[in-house]
Design an enzyme around this catalytic site. Structure first.
Site, PDB file in Angstrom:
ATOM      1  N   CYS A 188       0.829  -1.209   0.000  1.00  0.00           N
ATOM      2  CA  CYS A 188       0.000   0.000   0.000  1.00  0.00           C
ATOM      3  C   CYS A 188       0.865   1.261   0.000  1.00  0.00           C
ATOM      4  O   CYS A 188       1.984   1.248  -0.515  1.00  0.00           O
ATOM      5  CB  CYS A 188      -1.000   0.001   1.151  1.00  0.00           C
ATOM      6  SG  CYS A 188      -2.374   1.159   0.845  1.00  0.00           S
ATOM      7  N   ASP A 235      -3.436   1.271  10.030  1.00  0.00           N
ATOM      8  CA  ASP A 235      -4.652   2.076  10.160  1.00  0.00           C
ATOM      9  C   ASP A 235      -5.162   2.032  11.585  1.00  0.00           C
ATOM     10  O   ASP A 235      -5.804   2.974  12.043  1.00  0.00           O
ATOM     11  CB  ASP A 235      -5.707   1.580   9.172  1.00  0.00           C
ATOM     12  CG  ASP A 235      -5.331   1.964   7.750  1.00  0.00           C
ATOM     13  OD1 ASP A 235      -5.720   3.049   7.314  1.00  0.00           O
ATOM     14  OD2 ASP A 235      -4.592   1.205   7.104  1.00  0.00           O
TER      15      ASP A 235
HETATM   16  P1  RI2 Z   1       0.135   6.259   6.605  1.00  0.00           P
HETATM   17  C1  RI2 Z   1      -3.658   3.382   4.260  1.00  0.00           C
HETATM   18  O1  RI2 Z   1      -5.028   3.204   4.112  1.00  0.00           O
HETATM   19  C2  RI2 Z   1      -2.882   2.076   4.164  1.00  0.00           C
HETATM   20  O2  RI2 Z   1      -3.551   0.983   4.730  1.00  0.00           O
HETATM   21  C3  RI2 Z   1      -1.633   2.458   4.911  1.00  0.00           C
HETATM   22  O3  RI2 Z   1      -0.868   1.343   5.297  1.00  0.00           O
HETATM   23  C4  RI2 Z   1      -2.236   3.206   6.085  1.00  0.00           C
HETATM   24  O4  RI2 Z   1      -3.320   3.942   5.536  1.00  0.00           O
HETATM   25  C5  RI2 Z   1      -1.295   4.084   6.841  1.00  0.00           C
HETATM   26  O5  RI2 Z   1      -0.803   5.107   6.015  1.00  0.00           O
HETATM   27  P2  RI2 Z   1      -5.889   3.940   2.934  1.00  0.00           P
HETATM   28  O6  RI2 Z   1      -6.342   5.264   3.496  1.00  0.00           O
HETATM   29  O7  RI2 Z   1      -0.647   6.977   7.673  1.00  0.00           O
HETATM   30  O8  RI2 Z   1      -5.031   4.076   1.703  1.00  0.00           O
HETATM   31  O9  RI2 Z   1       1.374   5.594   7.170  1.00  0.00           O
HETATM   32  O10 RI2 Z   1      -7.086   3.034   2.717  1.00  0.00           O
HETATM   33  O11 RI2 Z   1       0.442   7.151   5.432  1.00  0.00           O
END
Ligand code: RI2
Length: 325
Positions: free
Chosen positions: A146, A215
């Site tokens: 991700c 998350d």
């Molecule tokens: P940072 C994202 O979720 C991913 O799951 C990623 O690992 C997590 O948030 C943390 O991201 P999404 O919003 O806060 O893309 O480290 O569904 O950037």
């Protein structure tokens, strides 16, 4: 967002000027995504609310800002950074209101709390990068999934300290956020390879370490992160590859201490199959859960801005967080 769209590389932004309704929509529609980014956007929207409030009655102001917080919290259900960020800011507002402060003082306290949250959030990346980067060894090949700014900070730090690492990015269906991570790291000068999510086991014997974001972290140390993380973790565990989760402390989930489970967001079928396909085959069901749960036994460490902890110590962080809220 699809794999054919140009890649809009997200930036680590500070306080931005955005109203509550726009922030709510941008978070809900995932035009801004990533647990840290959405928390900072919500804090920014609360500051914007104060800046633009014309209400002169302190009770009415208090009610309106609490309603705004409620709206922002409801934009996405899983990333606990969002309610934690809103609650950390509004805890100061509540305290000031309950002390009987004037409307101007309540506003000032709220603005300061929003700015502090954004500042602390950005500062956390540097610390997480420094602490996590030390656990990457010279020449490691590191896999990630991700688009996590916290995980990217660890990888950039390892690269910048001359460890000569190679990075493998899972592309992360259905929205391909792994392509963003790969683009960010390639622009930074890193050696990057993209693989499809289902190729992790095929390549695991070439991998030395795994790093992902978070998350939510539950009281038992379980990690809620992008769908596919638990599969990556299970494969890594089988191959004795250590997984490091990078999580600011505001991603720990206080309610899990009192028995709540983390709700898992399920998004629209059109993120998985085209509208045309779904219309052609109306009897096909599509499921699109966005996150999954990695058990603590498949996680080596969690790196936070306060230091590195084993998953078993998640409750210590949660207890500290509860005191803030
Ligand atoms: P940072 C994202 O979720 C991913 O799951 C990623 O690992 C997590 O948030 C943390 O991201 P999404 O919003 O806060 O893309 O480290 O569904 O950037």
């Amino acid at each position: 967002m699809s794999k054919s769209e140009p890649i809009n590389i997200p930036t680590v932004s500070g306080v931005v000027d955005i109203d509550v309704d726009t922030a709510y929509t941008q978070i809900k529609d995932m035009r801004i995504h990533g647990a840290g980014r959405i928390a900072r956007l919500a804090a920014s929207a609360l500051k914007n609310f104060v800046d633009n409030s014309k209400v002169s009655d302190r009770d009415q102001f208090f009610k309106n800002i609490m309603d705004s917080g409620e709206k922002l919290r409801s934009a996405r259900p899983t990333a606990v950074s969002l309610p934690n960020g809103v609650n950390i800011v509004l805890a100061s507002t509540k305290k000031s209101y309950n002390l009987g402060d004037s409307l101007d003082d309540i506003k000032e306290v709220t603005i300061n709390a929003a700015e502090k949250f954004v500042h602390d959030s950005l500062d956390a990346y540097n610390k997480i990068g420094e602490y996590g980067g030390k656990r990457i060894r010279n020449g490691d090949t590191v896999i990630t999934i991700c688009n996590s700014e916290a995980a990217i900070s660890v990888l950039k730090n390892a690269h910048d300290t001359g460890k000569g690492i190679k990075i493998v990015c899972c592309e992360t269906r259905p929205l391909f956020q792994g392509h963003k991570t790969a683009a960010t790291l390639a622009k930074h000068g890193c050696d990057v390879t993209i693989i499809i999510d289902s190729a992790v086991r095929k390549f695991i014997d070439k991998i030395d370490r795994a790093v992902c974001g978070a998350d939510a972290v539950a009281v038992n140390g379980a990690l809620v992160n992008k769908i596919g993380t638990s599969q990556l973790a299970a494969i890594a565990h089988e191959a004795r590859v250590k997984l490091m989760a990078a999580a600011e402390t505001y991603k720990f989930y206080p309610d899990t201490m009192f028995g709540e489970l983390t709700p898992i967001e399920e998004r629209d079928a059109t993120e998985v199959c085209s509208e045309e396909y779904l219309k052609t085959y109306p009897n096909i069901k599509v499921r699109n859960p966005v996150f999954d749960v990695t058990p603590p036994e498949n996680i080596d460490v969690i790196v936070t801005e306060k230091g590195i902890i084993p998953p078993a110590n998640a409750s210590l962080i949660i207890k500290e967080l509860i005191e803030l809220l």
